[in-house]
Motif scaffolding. Structure first.
Motif, PDB file in Angstrom:
ATOM      1  N   GLN A 280       0.825  -1.209   0.000  1.00  0.00           N
ATOM      2  CA  GLN A 280       0.000   0.000   0.000  1.00  0.00           C
ATOM      3  C   GLN A 280       0.861   1.262   0.000  1.00  0.00           C
ATOM      4  O   GLN A 280       0.567   2.218  -0.718  1.00  0.00           O
ATOM      5  CB  GLN A 280      -0.928  -0.022   1.220  1.00  0.00           C
ATOM      6  N   ALA A 281       1.897   1.273   0.837  1.00  0.00           N
ATOM      7  CA  ALA A 281       2.823   2.419   0.902  1.00  0.00           C
ATOM      8  C   ALA A 281       4.086   2.028   0.140  1.00  0.00           C
ATOM      9  O   ALA A 281       5.091   1.603   0.731  1.00  0.00           O
ATOM     10  CB  ALA A 281       3.130   2.762   2.353  1.00  0.00           C
ATOM     11  N   SER A 282       4.044   2.150  -1.159  1.00  0.00           N
ATOM     12  CA  SER A 282       5.108   1.612  -2.015  1.00  0.00           C
ATOM     13  C   SER A 282       6.456   2.303  -1.823  1.00  0.00           C
ATOM     14  O   SER A 282       7.496   1.745  -2.195  1.00  0.00           O
ATOM     15  CB  SER A 282       4.677   1.709  -3.479  1.00  0.00           C
ATOM     16  N   ASN A 283       6.458   3.504  -1.261  1.00  0.00           N
ATOM     17  CA  ASN A 283       7.717   4.229  -1.050  1.00  0.00           C
ATOM     18  C   ASN A 283       8.292   4.029   0.351  1.00  0.00           C
ATOM     19  O   ASN A 283       9.301   4.640   0.701  1.00  0.00           O
ATOM     20  CB  ASN A 283       7.501   5.731  -1.278  1.00  0.00           C
ATOM     21  N   LEU A 284       7.660   3.177   1.148  1.00  0.00           N
ATOM     22  CA  LEU A 284       8.045   3.034   2.553  1.00  0.00           C
ATOM     23  C   LEU A 284       9.428   2.421   2.712  1.00  0.00           C
ATOM     24  O   LEU A 284       9.762   1.422   2.069  1.00  0.00           O
ATOM     25  CB  LEU A 284       7.016   2.173   3.285  1.00  0.00           C
ATOM     26  N   LYS A 285      10.241   3.029   3.607  1.00  0.00           N
ATOM     27  CA  LYS A 285      11.525   2.482   4.033  1.00  0.00           C
ATOM     28  C   LYS A 285      11.527   2.460   5.561  1.00  0.00           C
ATOM     29  O   LYS A 285      11.113   3.428   6.206  1.00  0.00           O
ATOM     30  CB  LYS A 285      12.686   3.322   3.507  1.00  0.00           C
ATOM     31  N   VAL A 286      12.011   1.349   6.135  1.00  0.00           N
ATOM     32  CA  VAL A 286      11.978   1.162   7.578  1.00  0.00           C
ATOM     33  C   VAL A 286      13.401   1.105   8.123  1.00  0.00           C
ATOM     34  O   VAL A 286      14.260   0.382   7.592  1.00  0.00           O
ATOM     35  CB  VAL A 286      11.220  -0.130   7.953  1.00  0.00           C
ATOM     36  N   ASN A 287      13.659   1.879   9.183  1.00  0.00           N
ATOM     37  CA  ASN A 287      14.963   1.910   9.856  1.00  0.00           C
ATOM     38  C   ASN A 287      14.808   1.342  11.260  1.00  0.00           C
ATOM     39  O   ASN A 287      13.966   1.808  12.030  1.00  0.00           O
ATOM     40  CB  ASN A 287      15.485   3.341   9.925  1.00  0.00           C
ATOM     41  N   PHE A 288      15.625   0.352  11.597  1.00  0.00           N
ATOM     42  CA  PHE A 288      15.572  -0.280  12.907  1.00  0.00           C
ATOM     43  C   PHE A 288      16.796   0.113  13.738  1.00  0.00           C
ATOM     44  O   PHE A 288      17.920   0.151  13.229  1.00  0.00           O
ATOM     45  CB  PHE A 288      15.539  -1.809  12.771  1.00  0.00           C
ATOM     46  N   PHE A 289      16.533   0.372  15.041  1.00  0.00           N
ATOM     47  CA  PHE A 289      17.595   0.701  15.992  1.00  0.00           C
ATOM     48  C   PHE A 289      17.438  -0.221  17.209  1.00  0.00           C
ATOM     49  O   PHE A 289      16.485  -0.081  17.970  1.00  0.00           O
ATOM     50  CB  PHE A 289      17.498   2.166  16.414  1.00  0.00           C
ATOM     51  N   PHE A 290      18.357  -1.151  17.366  1.00  0.00           N
ATOM     52  CA  PHE A 290      18.286  -2.117  18.453  1.00  0.00           C
ATOM     53  C   PHE A 290      19.277  -1.744  19.551  1.00  0.00           C
ATOM     54  O   PHE A 290      20.469  -1.544  19.280  1.00  0.00           O
ATOM     55  CB  PHE A 290      18.594  -3.528  17.948  1.00  0.00           C
ATOM     56  N   GLU A 291      18.778  -1.661  20.784  1.00  0.00           N
ATOM     57  CA  GLU A 291      19.619  -1.364  21.948  1.00  0.00           C
ATOM     58  C   GLU A 291      19.655  -2.599  22.850  1.00  0.00           C
ATOM     59  O   GLU A 291      18.677  -2.921  23.508  1.00  0.00           O
ATOM     60  CB  GLU A 291      19.049  -0.164  22.726  1.00  0.00           C
ATOM     61  N   ARG A 292      20.774  -3.314  22.813  1.00  0.00           N
ATOM     62  CA  ARG A 292      21.015  -4.502  23.639  1.00  0.00           C
ATOM     63  C   ARG A 292      20.061  -5.656  23.324  1.00  0.00           C
ATOM     64  O   ARG A 292      19.978  -6.623  24.078  1.00  0.00           O
ATOM     65  CB  ARG A 292      20.958  -4.145  25.128  1.00  0.00           C
ATOM     66  N   VAL A 293      19.351  -5.564  22.226  1.00  0.00           N
ATOM     67  CA  VAL A 293      18.577  -6.705  21.730  1.00  0.00           C
ATOM     68  C   VAL A 293      19.433  -7.324  20.624  1.00  0.00           C
ATOM     69  O   VAL A 293      19.415  -6.880  19.475  1.00  0.00           O
ATOM     70  CB  VAL A 293      17.200  -6.266  21.183  1.00  0.00           C
ATOM     71  N   CYS A 317      26.220  -1.782  23.691  1.00  0.00           N
ATOM     72  CA  CYS A 317      26.690  -0.867  24.747  1.00  0.00           C
ATOM     73  C   CYS A 317      27.727  -1.533  25.652  1.00  0.00           C
ATOM     74  O   CYS A 317      27.638  -1.460  26.878  1.00  0.00           O
ATOM     75  CB  CYS A 317      25.510  -0.368  25.585  1.00  0.00           C
ATOM     76  N   TYR A 318      28.713  -2.200  25.066  1.00  0.00           N
ATOM     77  CA  TYR A 318      29.852  -2.811  25.768  1.00  0.00           C
ATOM     78  C   TYR A 318      29.493  -4.057  26.572  1.00  0.00           C
ATOM     79  O   TYR A 318      30.357  -4.668  27.180  1.00  0.00           O
ATOM     80  CB  TYR A 318      30.555  -1.810  26.691  1.00  0.00           C
ATOM     81  N   PHE A 319      28.216  -4.443  26.636  1.00  0.00           N
ATOM     82  CA  PHE A 319      27.852  -5.635  27.394  1.00  0.00           C
ATOM     83  C   PHE A 319      28.369  -6.877  26.667  1.00  0.00           C
ATOM     84  O   PHE A 319      28.245  -6.992  25.449  1.00  0.00           O
ATOM     85  CB  PHE A 319      26.331  -5.716  27.578  1.00  0.00           C
ATOM     86  N   SER A 320      28.913  -7.799  27.433  1.00  0.00           N
ATOM     87  CA  SER A 320      29.482  -9.012  26.859  1.00  0.00           C
ATOM     88  C   SER A 320      28.756 -10.233  27.400  1.00  0.00           C
ATOM     89  O   SER A 320      28.482 -10.338  28.595  1.00  0.00           O
ATOM     90  CB  SER A 320      30.975  -9.108  27.182  1.00  0.00           C
ATOM     91  N   ASP A 321      28.434 -11.160  26.506  1.00  0.00           N
ATOM     92  CA  ASP A 321      27.763 -12.407  26.878  1.00  0.00           C
ATOM     93  C   ASP A 321      28.465 -13.542  26.131  1.00  0.00           C
ATOM     94  O   ASP A 321      28.314 -13.679  24.914  1.00  0.00           O
ATOM     95  CB  ASP A 321      26.285 -12.337  26.509  1.00  0.00           C
ATOM     96  N   PRO A 322      29.242 -14.382  26.845  1.00  0.00           N
ATOM     97  CA  PRO A 322      29.993 -15.455  26.165  1.00  0.00           C
ATOM     98  C   PRO A 322      29.100 -16.485  25.481  1.00  0.00           C
ATOM     99  O   PRO A 322      29.549 -17.208  24.595  1.00  0.00           O
ATOM    100  CB  PRO A 322      30.806 -16.086  27.305  1.00  0.00           C
ATOM    101  N   LEU A 344      24.346   0.280   7.717  1.00  0.00           N
ATOM    102  CA  LEU A 344      24.571  -0.685   8.788  1.00  0.00           C
ATOM    103  C   LEU A 344      25.428  -0.057   9.863  1.00  0.00           C
ATOM    104  O   LEU A 344      26.479   0.536   9.569  1.00  0.00           O
ATOM    105  CB  LEU A 344      25.264  -1.945   8.251  1.00  0.00           C
ATOM    106  N   THR A 345      24.982  -0.179  11.114  1.00  0.00           N
ATOM    107  CA  THR A 345      25.739   0.320  12.254  1.00  0.00           C
ATOM    108  C   THR A 345      25.836  -0.793  13.296  1.00  0.00           C
ATOM    109  O   THR A 345      24.814  -1.331  13.723  1.00  0.00           O
ATOM    110  CB  THR A 345      25.060   1.552  12.887  1.00  0.00           C
ATOM    111  N   PHE A 346      27.060  -1.145  13.679  1.00  0.00           N
ATOM    112  CA  PHE A 346      27.276  -2.175  14.687  1.00  0.00           C
ATOM    113  C   PHE A 346      28.148  -1.621  15.808  1.00  0.00           C
ATOM    114  O   PHE A 346      29.184  -0.989  15.541  1.00  0.00           O
ATOM    115  CB  PHE A 346      27.994  -3.392  14.085  1.00  0.00           C
ATOM    116  N   GLU A 347      27.727  -1.855  17.032  1.00  0.00           N
ATOM    117  CA  GLU A 347      28.557  -1.559  18.205  1.00  0.00           C
ATOM    118  C   GLU A 347      28.365  -2.715  19.178  1.00  0.00           C
ATOM    119  O   GLU A 347      27.331  -2.801  19.845  1.00  0.00           O
ATOM    120  CB  GLU A 347      28.153  -0.233  18.849  1.00  0.00           C
ATOM    121  N   PHE A 348      29.326  -3.628  19.245  1.00  0.00           N
ATOM    122  CA  PHE A 348      29.170  -4.784  20.118  1.00  0.00           C
ATOM    123  C   PHE A 348      30.524  -5.294  20.611  1.00  0.00           C
ATOM    124  O   PHE A 348      31.571  -4.975  20.048  1.00  0.00           O
ATOM    125  CB  PHE A 348      28.385  -5.910  19.427  1.00  0.00           C
TER     126      PHE A 348
END
Length: 443
Positions: A280-293, A317-322, A344-348
């Motif tokens: 329906q919205a043929s011009n739609l673009k979606v930007n996702f921002f995930f924080e610690r997910v 945000c610097y959290f580490s999970d082995p 693309l933006t990655f900080e992990f």
């Protein structure tokens, strides 16, 4: 020429006296309020220039949240400005920075009541309003103060809603009932809002499952002209997507969706709902921002292949999970959007696994990718591989920003290698790339 005739000759005028209005207006544009007031005392022409509408269309009013003599006059100055020049305002931004106690929140509430009341009476041209990061769920906001502020804001939006094009209440942190009450003010007496840009990121308090609220979906159904919508994933539901498709199909271009670890994000949203909205919205673009997910299972429930994803940001945000691995996301999930991904933006913190090869393959697969930013544990030669691929035409990046984490305090060796890489690809970097690469000790 005798002495008497010399006395009646007009004195030479300063060049400032004959300065064209357009130039004088530009000079005033660069002055602060205090200097403008002083300049207005020079002559009648300069005083008239002080009231030029062009000078007062844009305004950012900042209130300090800390008790200070330096900032004591901020509240009075804001009211003075609105009473004097509020009728010219078209774009208004208000900031209240981290209030320290209930005394300051009360002072802010009283000031806002007067400010919004004055604007409501004198202004009929306001197009853009931004009041961000109020964090009204904090303890410094007593119930009576919070209720009074919401009441003033709602009453103001009822008056200006008929010509307000942009509204940002990012970080307000309201209950669902309070938030819907404020948003409904935009469609007062019209059952429809004309706002084209709406930012309600962190508008509701954390932990609220807004997606299950019929009241919220009913409120969002009043928006019929949205071009850009920014909100949290805990607001997304099949019903919301259906409303957006029915009421905003011809206008909706951008959705910015933030998903935070503390927001409920386990709801089921069907791919067919996204697919229908995309048709329906043929011009739609979606930007996702995930924080610690960051875990694959959670991301896979959200990032459905039917979504026209333009950009993805993943930050831990610097959290580490082995026990966590980024590899399935890089190899299986993100390539699903290789035909649409542009940023693309990655900080992990991937200290427990090497991802250089997977990241390189992802960049090569996403042929439309022009922006790549990463902060992670990487080999320095990863940057060289990206630049070599760029030189060979295998990717078309315009921005490359890399922070290479190391487990050592000293980064002399990495810095030396990065300088060599820059010298080798200097011509490419200078002509094609917004380039920023450093080594960073992660201790």
């Amino acid at each position: 020429m005798d002495e008497e005739s010399e006395l009646i000759q007009p004195q030479e005028q300063s060049c400032w006296a004959t300065l064209p209005d357009v130039c004088l207006r530009r000079v005033f544009w660069w002055l602060g309020d205090r200097d403008r007031s002083r300049a207005a005392l020079v002559c009648r022409k300069w005083n008239q220039m002080m009231y030029s509408a062009d000078l007062w269309r844009y305004r950012t009013i900042t209130f300090s949240g800390r008790p200070s003599r330096v900032h004591a006059s901020e509240f009075e100055s804001a009211l003075w400005y609105v009473k004097k020049f509020g009728r010219y305002l078209e774009h208004l931004e208000i900031k209240f920075l981290n209030p320290y106690n209930a005394v300051l929140t009360k002072k802010f509430q009283v000031t806002m009541r007067g400010l919004l009341s004055c604007l409501g009476k004198s202004n009929n041209r306001l197009k853009s309003l931004s009041i961000q990061h109020l964090e009204l769920d904090r303890l410094v906001w007593r119930n009576s103060i919070r209720s009074s502020l919401i009441k003033s804001l709602s009453f103001f939006l009822k008056k200006v809603g008929k010509h307000l094009d942009y509204l940002s209440l990012k970080g307000a942190r309201l209950t669902v009932e309070q938030g819907c009450h404020v948003l409904n003010s935009l469609s007062y007496l019209r059952n429809e809002s004309i706002a084209s840009e709406l930012n309600i990121e962190d508008y509701f308090s954390h932990h609220l499952a807004v997606y299950s609220s019929p009241q919220f979906n009913k409120t969002m159904a009043t928006f019929h002209n949205l071009v850009s919508l920014t909100l949290n994933y805990n607001c997304i539901s099949d019903e919301l997507l259906e409303n957006l498709g029915e009421n905003n199909a011809s206008t909706l271009w951008t959705m910015n969706i933030k998903c935070h670890i503390h927001d409920p994000h386990g709801q089921v949203v069907w791919g067919m709902s996204w697919a229908k909205l995309a048709r329906q919205a043929s011009n739609l673009k979606v930007n996702f921002f995930f924080e610690r997910v960051m875990k694959y299972e959670r991301l896979a429930r959200i990032l459905l292949q039917e979504i026209p994803v333009r950009s993805i940001s993943l930050r831990s945000c610097y959290f580490s999970d082995p026990d966590w691995s980024m590899r399935p996301t890089l190899m299986d999930l993100l390539p699903t959007f290789r035909h649409t991904l542009q940023k693309l933006t990655f900080e992990f913190n991937n200290n427990h696994e090497s991802l250089d090869e997977e990241l390189h393959l992802l960049i090569l697969n996403c042929r439309k990718l022009f922006y790549f930013k990463i902060w992670a544990f990487l080999d320095v030669r990863f940057v060289e591989r990206i630049l070599k691929s760029q030189e060979e035409g295998q990717c078309a990046l315009r921005t490359l920003k890399v922070r290479i984490y190391t487990n050592r305090y000293e980064t002399n060796e990495e810095d030396r290698t990065l300088r060599e890489i820059y010298r080798k690809y200097r011509k490419l970097i200078d002509s094609e790339l917004n380039y920023f690469v450093i080594a960073y000790p992660m201790m």
